[in-house]
Every structure is written in structure tokens, then in C-alpha cells.
Design a protein around this motif. Structure first.
Motif, PDB file in Angstrom:
ATOM      1  N   CYS A  15       0.836  -1.210   0.000  1.00 38.12           N
ATOM      2  CA  CYS A  15       0.000   0.000   0.000  1.00 38.12           C
ATOM      3  C   CYS A  15       0.868   1.257   0.000  1.00 38.12           C
ATOM      4  CB  CYS A  15      -0.933   0.005   1.203  1.00 38.12           C
ATOM      5  SG  CYS A  15      -2.288  -1.167   1.070  1.00 38.12           S
ATOM      6  N   VAL A  17       3.821   1.640  -1.343  1.00 43.08           N
ATOM      7  CA  VAL A  17       4.352   1.841  -2.701  1.00 43.08           C
ATOM      8  C   VAL A  17       3.264   2.395  -3.620  1.00 43.08           C
ATOM      9  CG1 VAL A  17       5.236   0.628  -4.741  1.00 43.08           C
ATOM     10  CG2 VAL A  17       6.183   0.129  -2.479  1.00 43.08           C
ATOM     11  N   VAL A  18       2.064   1.839  -3.522  1.00 42.44           N
ATOM     12  CA  VAL A  18       0.965   2.296  -4.373  1.00 42.44           C
ATOM     13  C   VAL A  18       0.595   3.741  -4.058  1.00 42.44           C
ATOM     14  CG1 VAL A  18      -1.505   1.975  -4.860  1.00 42.44           C
ATOM     15  CG2 VAL A  18       0.031   0.006  -4.813  1.00 42.44           C
ATOM     16  N   TRP A  20       2.484   6.018  -2.577  1.00 42.40           N
ATOM     17  CA  TRP A  20       3.593   6.894  -2.950  1.00 42.40           C
ATOM     18  C   TRP A  20       3.533   7.201  -4.447  1.00 42.40           C
ATOM     19  CZ3 TRP A  20       7.887   6.082  -6.135  1.00 42.40           C
ATOM     20  CH2 TRP A  20       8.868   7.072  -6.068  1.00 42.40           C
ATOM     21  N   GLY A  21       3.297   6.170  -5.243  1.00 46.55           N
ATOM     22  CA  GLY A  21       3.184   6.381  -6.680  1.00 46.55           C
ATOM     23  C   GLY A  21       1.992   7.248  -7.043  1.00 46.55           C
ATOM     24  N   ALA A  22       0.874   7.059  -6.357  1.00 42.70           N
ATOM     25  CA  ALA A  22      -0.327   7.852  -6.645  1.00 42.70           C
ATOM     26  C   ALA A  22      -0.150   9.313  -6.243  1.00 42.70           C
ATOM     27  CB  ALA A  22      -1.535   7.250  -5.932  1.00 42.70           C
ATOM     28  N   TYR A  24       2.786  10.977  -6.032  1.00 43.59           N
ATOM     29  CA  TYR A  24       3.766  11.630  -6.906  1.00 43.59           C
ATOM     30  C   TYR A  24       3.315  11.717  -8.359  1.00 43.59           C
ATOM     31  CZ  TYR A  24       7.042  12.296  -3.205  1.00 43.59           C
ATOM     32  OH  TYR A  24       7.627  12.740  -2.049  1.00 43.59           O
ATOM     33  N   SER A  25       2.300  10.927  -8.737  1.00 36.70           N
ATOM     34  CA  SER A  25       1.764  11.062 -10.092  1.00 36.70           C
ATOM     35  C   SER A  25       0.602  12.048 -10.139  1.00 36.70           C
ATOM     36  CB  SER A  25       1.320   9.699 -10.626  1.00 36.70           C
ATOM     37  OG  SER A  25       0.217   9.232  -9.891  1.00 36.70           O
ATOM     38  N   ARG A  30      -0.938  16.099  -2.647  1.00 33.80           N
ATOM     39  CA  ARG A  30       0.270  16.113  -1.824  1.00 33.80           C
ATOM     40  C   ARG A  30      -0.063  16.712  -0.458  1.00 33.80           C
ATOM     41  NH1 ARG A  30       5.353  15.742  -4.632  1.00 33.80           N
ATOM     42  NH2 ARG A  30       4.937  15.399  -6.838  1.00 33.80           N
ATOM     43  N   VAL A  40       1.727  10.348   3.098  1.00 29.23           N
ATOM     44  CA  VAL A  40       1.823   9.065   2.392  1.00 29.23           C
ATOM     45  C   VAL A  40       1.705   7.916   3.394  1.00 29.23           C
ATOM     46  CG1 VAL A  40       3.373   7.598   1.038  1.00 29.23           C
ATOM     47  CG2 VAL A  40       3.118  10.010   0.459  1.00 29.23           C
TER      48      VAL A  40
END
Length: 99
Positions: A15, A17-18, A20-22, A24-25, A30, A40
């Protein structure tokens, strides 16, 4: 119990990683200022808790059965020790009382 803990940590890491990716994308907003890392972590914890609750139900039940078994064995051992102490204490008392 260790297996359950490791599985729970694995779900949290996934979760994290997911999320963090969401973040930053741009899918998730933020955090404010320097609080982005805490944001995060918080989102990952909030997402991993219900997932762990549902996915790890069987493993949690197995762990609780093992814990209940250990507690029952400890209770039985404590009761056996009490009975031994009572028996050991009754022996000298019975000898010291006049007949």
C-alpha cells in the motif's frame, strides 16, 4: 503469529508503494509543506487496515487459536503448581497438629 505480522507488514509495504506512486503522479493530493511523507504513511495505513482485515481473516483466526491454546496451557500449569504447593503445605501442617 510471526507469519501474520509479516503478511500484515507486506500488505502495508504494498500500500505504501501504491500510495507513494499515486501521490507523486498527482492522483492523490500532496501533503502540506514538509508533511508529504507523513501524508503518504497515513494514507497507506488507512488503506492497508481494511485490506488486512479482509485478506488475512483465516491467518488471524489460526493465530488466535494458537494463542488461546498457549493461554490454556499456562493456566493449567499455574493450577498444577498451586495444587502442588497446597499439597506440600498440607503435609507439614497435618504432622504438627496433635491427634
Amino acid at each position: 503469529m510471526l507469519r501474520y505480522t509479516l503478511m500484515r507488514l507486506g500488505i502495508f509495504a504494498g500500500c505504501l508503494v501504491v500510495v507513494w506512486g499515486a501521490v507523486y503522479s498527482g492522483i492523490f493530493p500532496r501533503g502540506f509543506g514538509d508533511s508529504n511523507f507523513l501524508w503518504v504513511l497515513l494514507l497507506a495505513m488507512v488503506l492497508s487496515a481494511p485490506i488486512s482485515f479482509v485478506v488475512l481473516r483465516k491467518e488471524r483466526d489460526r493465530a488466535s487459536v494458537r494463542i488461546v491454546g498457549r493461554v490454556d496451557r499456562m493456566k493449567a500449569n499455574l493450577e498444577a503448581n498451586r495444587n502442588q504447593e497446597d499439597a506440600a503445605d498440607e503435609g507439614p501442617r497435618a504432622q504438627s497438629q496433635p491427634s
